[in-house]
Design an enzyme around this catalytic site. Sequence first.
Site, PDB file in Angstrom:
ATOM      1  N   ARG A  63     -61.641  43.823  93.684  1.00 10.08           N
ATOM      2  CA  ARG A  63     -62.934  44.511  93.731  1.00 10.08           C
ATOM      3  C   ARG A  63     -62.957  45.787  92.887  1.00 10.08           C
ATOM      4  NH1 ARG A  63     -62.441  41.447  98.187  1.00 10.08           N
ATOM      5  NH2 ARG A  63     -60.282  41.950  97.752  1.00 10.08           N
ATOM      6  N   HIS A  98     -58.952  56.734  98.920  1.00  7.41           N
ATOM      7  CA  HIS A  98     -59.639  55.734  98.100  1.00  7.41           C
ATOM      8  C   HIS A  98     -61.108  56.186  98.065  1.00  7.41           C
ATOM      9  CE1 HIS A  98     -60.757  52.126  96.156  1.00  7.41           C
ATOM     10  NE2 HIS A  98     -60.238  51.223  96.961  1.00  7.41           N
ATOM     11  N   LYS A 115     -39.828  48.991  81.327  1.00 10.38           N
ATOM     12  CA  LYS A 115     -38.598  49.377  80.614  1.00 10.38           C
ATOM     13  C   LYS A 115     -38.080  50.717  81.101  1.00 10.38           C
ATOM     14  CE  LYS A 115     -40.444  47.300  76.383  1.00 10.38           C
ATOM     15  NZ  LYS A 115     -41.052  47.718  75.109  1.00 10.38           N
ATOM     16  N   ARG A 131     -54.957  53.429  89.887  1.00  6.75           N
ATOM     17  CA  ARG A 131     -54.496  53.017  91.221  1.00  6.75           C
ATOM     18  C   ARG A 131     -52.982  53.020  91.206  1.00  6.75           C
ATOM     19  NH1 ARG A 131     -56.491  48.004  94.862  1.00  6.75           N
ATOM     20  NH2 ARG A 131     -58.114  49.566  95.240  1.00  6.75           N
TER      21      ARG A 131
HETATM   22  N1   CP Z   1     -61.323  47.401  98.698  1.00  8.85           N
HETATM   23  C1   CP Z   1     -60.418  47.321  97.696  1.00  8.85           C
HETATM   24  O1   CP Z   1     -59.865  48.326  97.261  1.00  8.85           O
HETATM   25  O2   CP Z   1     -60.220  46.049  97.231  1.00  8.85           O
HETATM   26  P1   CP Z   1     -59.250  45.674  96.003  1.00  8.85           P
HETATM   27  O3   CP Z   1     -57.845  45.946  96.453  1.00  8.85           O
HETATM   28  O4   CP Z   1     -59.517  44.217  95.738  1.00  8.85           O
HETATM   29  O5   CP Z   1     -59.626  46.544  94.844  1.00  8.85           O
END
Ligand code: CP
Length: 314
Positions: free
Chosen positions: A54, A132, A82, A104
């Site tokens: 997502r 998040h 590496k 991320r």
């Molecule tokens: N909700 C969410 O972060 O989904 P993904 O891990 O698919 O990005």
Amino acid sequence: QQHLLGIEQLHPTEISAILDLADSYAEHNRQGRAHRDVLAGLTQINMFFENSTRTQASFELAGKRLGADVMNMGMQASSIKKGETLIDTALTLNAMRPDLLVVRHPQSGAVDLLAQKVNCAVLNAGDGRHEHPTQALLDALTIRRAKGRLHRLSIAICGDIAHSRVARSNIMLLGKMENRVRLIGPPTLMPSRIADFGVEVFDDMHAGLEDVDVVMMLRLQKERMDGGFIPSEREYFHRYGLDAAKLRNAKPDAIVMHPGPMNRGVEIDGNIADDINRSVIQEQVEMGVAVRMAVMDLLAQNLRRARGPQEVMT
Ligand code: CP
């Protein structure tokens, strides 16, 4: 703000401004209206050191709908393999003069650290069990659209709270907007310093869901359990999985949410997830694109103001 690192740094007026802009992008997306001038001439690099469906797809779509040049770094095929460090990788990409870095990472705090080393806008797409922020913003927009407001609501966040960055960001955002937040789950999956959160805590779903407006389910984050206790899925579903009987304790018009990815039959009955009268799970995904368009639009405005018009590469 120069970056979007977490909900912690956002004032309620900033949250409302993001949601207002995202709401208009959501309507324009439904009408198929393009906004390719907004990020025209800017370069967006997506660096995902952890799997995503997502978040990565919606950041890519959001950037493209706003006219950015979008590059997805395949981190599995990068020189990280590496032995290159996160910081050296970031400095290398920074030298290519990106404008927006979407990151991320499995370690809490890694995105904040990276933001100190680069001179572009950094957006946290999820760091460890820390934050998040765009997930909490898209959840807030979904709630606001379904309930007509984002204050004085009773919201239950259920499941593995201890390992969840989604829970942390949502607890902060919903608290800042003056909602009542309940956490429901096994004591072993609650954060240790729960008193700091200003929430009510339950380990019984029936009691915790009593009269809530919103039920937010979370999956068991087994990848973050570090060899600790992992409940059996059957027992977990029996006690903490959302099914029709437990949902009857919530308000009759309560909505059901899940950030995904979802494990049907573990934290949620598939029939509840698919019930279009209660579940807003697909709307959450739709709002994800609009929210990411809004935050990148606002950060790009700040970037342009800080750099001055001559310095943005066109
Ligand atoms: N909700 C969410 O972060 O989904 P993904 O891990 O698919 O990005």
